[in-house]
Design a protein around this motif. Sequence first.
Motif, PDB file in Angstrom:
ATOM      1  N   MET A   1      -3.487  -6.742  -5.910  1.00 16.22           N
ATOM      2  CA  MET A   1      -3.462  -5.277  -5.911  1.00 16.22           C
ATOM      3  C   MET A   1      -2.955  -4.731  -7.236  1.00 16.22           C
ATOM      4  SD  MET A   1      -1.705  -5.048  -2.159  1.00 16.22           S
ATOM      5  CE  MET A   1      -0.857  -6.603  -2.472  1.00 16.22           C
TER       6      MET A   1
ATOM      7  N   HIS B   1       0.832  -1.213   0.000  1.00 16.22           N
ATOM      8  CA  HIS B   1       0.000   0.000   0.000  1.00 16.22           C
ATOM      9  C   HIS B   1       0.861   1.255   0.000  1.00 16.22           C
ATOM     10  CE1 HIS B   1      -3.985  -1.984   1.554  1.00 16.22           C
ATOM     11  NE2 HIS B   1      -3.694  -2.296   0.319  1.00 16.22           N
TER      12      HIS B   1
ATOM     13  N   TYR C   1     -14.630   0.918  -2.111  1.00 16.66           N
ATOM     14  CA  TYR C   1     -13.700   1.858  -2.734  1.00 16.66           C
ATOM     15  C   TYR C   1     -14.490   3.005  -3.381  1.00 16.66           C
ATOM     16  CZ  TYR C   1     -10.214  -1.814  -2.105  1.00 16.66           C
ATOM     17  OH  TYR C   1      -9.379  -2.751  -1.572  1.00 16.66           O
TER      18      TYR C   1
ATOM     19  N   ILE D   1      -3.407  -0.737  -4.597  1.00 16.14           N
ATOM     20  CA  ILE D   1      -4.712  -0.826  -3.947  1.00 16.14           C
ATOM     21  C   ILE D   1      -5.427  -2.058  -4.490  1.00 16.14           C
ATOM     22  CG2 ILE D   1      -5.961   0.576  -5.659  1.00 16.14           C
ATOM     23  CD1 ILE D   1      -7.363   1.907  -3.191  1.00 16.14           C
TER      24      ILE D   1
ATOM     25  N   LYS E   1     -11.239  -2.220  -6.511  1.00 14.36           N
ATOM     26  CA  LYS E   1     -11.509  -0.814  -6.839  1.00 14.36           C
ATOM     27  C   LYS E   1     -11.790  -0.650  -8.323  1.00 14.36           C
ATOM     28  CE  LYS E   1      -9.148   3.684  -7.076  1.00 14.36           C
ATOM     29  NZ  LYS E   1     -10.307   4.516  -6.691  1.00 14.36           N
TER      30      LYS E   1
END
Length: 215
Positions: free
Chosen positions: A153, A129, A215, A134, A138
């Motif tokens: 991610m 992160h 998100y 992320i 998302k």
Amino acid sequence: MTITIRLEEEKDYRTVEEITRDAFWNLYTPGAEEHYLAHTLRKHPDFIPELTFVIELDGKIIGSIFYSKAKIVDADGNEYPVISFGPVSIAPEYHRQGYGRKLIEHSIAEAKRLGYQAIVIGGFPYHYHTYGFIGTKKYNISMPDGKFYTGIMALPLKDGALEQLSGHVFFSEGMYPDPTGLEAYDQTFPEKEKKVLPCQAKFEAAASEIDKNEY
């Protein structure tokens, strides 16, 4: 003390594999397979040599990072190229001294300079992160099973690179080498004891954790 980050060369291969083996030994499973992955990935068409670096301390290799091609496939079967990194290895005696961060930051900057769109990886969120990664949830990008995992991610390298995408991410087949060759390959290294450790169960749990974030 001089720190140098440069592209991996053929003369580095065995040293890199030795460091990778030491770095991952008994971490995720009893023993390790990441050194075998490094060994086989270089021969795969998805391997990206221009993003595969070693980090040196006073001329001595202490770590490395590998990159490979990946892709996002949408509902209509359209493919969008992205890249991924791993394994990332730092010799155990140099852990938690910032060398891994230098290596990762250097490679991200170089990937951006070379024009790549985005990086998608698997790993512990708290590790990544801080670099801007992320959860792919998302961007509505799931694993092929349709699920969103906290450990998968993404990092766009260009503004909006992932905004109009949705679909499944597929990592290179080169990241999943034929396990039947591992034992024979591992026997070319000094013998090390395989152990069952608590960190392995922690990794198993983290790898299957569903992303419930909004998100």
